[in-house]
Design a protein around this motif. Structure first.
Motif, short mmCIF file in Angstrom:
data_model
loop_
_atom_site.label_atom_id
_atom_site.label_comp_id
_atom_site.label_asym_id
_atom_site.label_seq_id
_atom_site.Cartn_x
_atom_site.Cartn_y
_atom_site.Cartn_z
N ARG A 126 0.83 -1.21 0.00
CA ARG A 126 0.00 0.00 0.00
C ARG A 126 0.87 1.26 0.00
O ARG A 126 0.63 2.20 -0.76
N LEU A 129 2.54 1.74 -3.46
CA LEU A 129 1.59 2.19 -4.48
C LEU A 129 1.16 3.64 -4.25
O LEU A 129 1.07 4.42 -5.19
N GLU A 130 0.91 4.00 -3.01
CA GLU A 130 0.45 5.37 -2.72
C GLU A 130 1.55 6.42 -2.90
O GLU A 130 1.25 7.57 -3.16
N ASN A 132 4.32 5.79 -4.96
CA ASN A 132 5.04 5.48 -6.19
C ASN A 132 6.54 5.26 -5.91
O ASN A 132 7.41 5.80 -6.58
N LEU A 159 5.99 -1.47 -8.29
CA LEU A 159 4.63 -1.99 -8.33
C LEU A 159 3.73 -1.09 -9.16
O LEU A 159 3.91 0.12 -9.19
N LYS A 160 2.78 -1.72 -9.80
CA LYS A 160 1.75 -0.98 -10.54
C LYS A 160 0.41 -1.42 -10.00
O LYS A 160 0.23 -2.56 -9.58
N LYS A 161 -0.53 -0.49 -10.01
CA LYS A 161 -1.87 -0.83 -9.55
C LYS A 161 -2.44 -1.89 -10.49
O LYS A 161 -2.35 -1.77 -11.70
N ASN A 162 -3.00 -2.93 -9.90
CA ASN A 162 -3.63 -3.98 -10.69
C ASN A 162 -4.79 -4.57 -9.89
O ASN A 162 -5.13 -4.07 -8.84
N LYS A 163 -5.37 -5.61 -10.42
CA LYS A 163 -6.56 -6.17 -9.79
C LYS A 163 -6.24 -7.05 -8.58
O LYS A 163 -7.14 -7.43 -7.86
N SER A 165 -5.16 -8.02 -4.90
CA SER A 165 -5.28 -7.33 -3.61
C SER A 165 -3.89 -7.06 -3.04
O SER A 165 -2.90 -7.66 -3.46
N PHE A 166 -3.83 -6.17 -2.06
CA PHE A 166 -2.56 -5.90 -1.37
C PHE A 166 -2.01 -7.19 -0.77
O PHE A 166 -0.80 -7.43 -0.81
N GLN A 169 -0.40 -9.30 -3.43
CA GLN A 169 0.85 -8.71 -3.89
C GLN A 169 1.97 -8.88 -2.86
O GLN A 169 3.12 -9.15 -3.23
#
Length: 185
Positions: A126, A129-130, A132, A159-163, A165-166, A169
């Motif tokens: 998290r 991702l938040e 970058n 990491l890239k946002k994807n489907k 879940s945290f 990942q």
């Protein structure tokens, strides 16, 4: 001043404990990053810190269970660089601020080493991702015996946002950490 004094005793101790460090060339020179590692012993943060300090001369700010906070805020937060996990929202916010300032964050997703059930915590994903910010995986085999600990540093992971879940990942990231740990000769 404290940083210089610490190096006088810290470097020799780590040289005695560490048998091998692989992948030090993977430590980025200019970008802030989040370290994730497996957690076997209380000495793990000290061992993980060594190659970073040697290469970058920078402090790692580890997310820490506030077990040692009886020593005081000055020692735990300012001197050791710990981010206390008294309040998860406040700790998360503090880590984001450190990353904005170009600092390095260290997280052990397995949590506290003496926990009976080790559930992977997804906060590193998290946070990455938040903000970058890339993740630097480190596999460690730690020991209190001389010349018995080893560290294997992997390549930066963006990491890239994807489907996924945290939780999914962080599980994949920790599989990479475990591979690094197992690939130490």
């Amino acid at each position: 001043m404290v940083h210089t004094i610490v190096k006088l005793w810290y470097y020799p101790i780590c040289r005695i404990l560490l048998r091998q460090i692989k992948g030090a060339e993977n430590i980025p020179l200019k970008t802030p990053f989040i370290i994730i590692s497996n957690h076997e012993k209380l000495i793990d943060p000290i061992l993980v810190y060594y190659p970073i300090l040697k290469k970058l001369n920078k402090k790692i700010h580890f997310l820490a269970k506030p077990t040692w906070w009886f020593l005081g805020d000055a020692i735990c937060r300012k001197w050791a660089g710990c981010i206390p996990l008294f309040n998860s929202k406040k700790a998360f916010s503090e880590m984001k601020e450190y990353l904005k300032k170009g600092k390095i964050i260290g997280i052990f997703p397995e949590g506290y080493i003496k926990a009976k059930i080790r559930i992977l915590k997804p906060g590193a994903v998290r946070l990455a991702l938040e903000t970058n910010t890339p993740i630097l995986p480190i596999g460690i085999k730690s020991s209190y015996l001389p010349f018995n600990s080893t560290i294997n540093i992997g390549k930066l992971i963006y990491l890239k946002k994807n489907k996924k879940s945290f939780e999914e990942q962080i599980k994949l990231l920790m599989e990479e950490v475990y591979k690094l740990k197992d690939n130490i000769s």
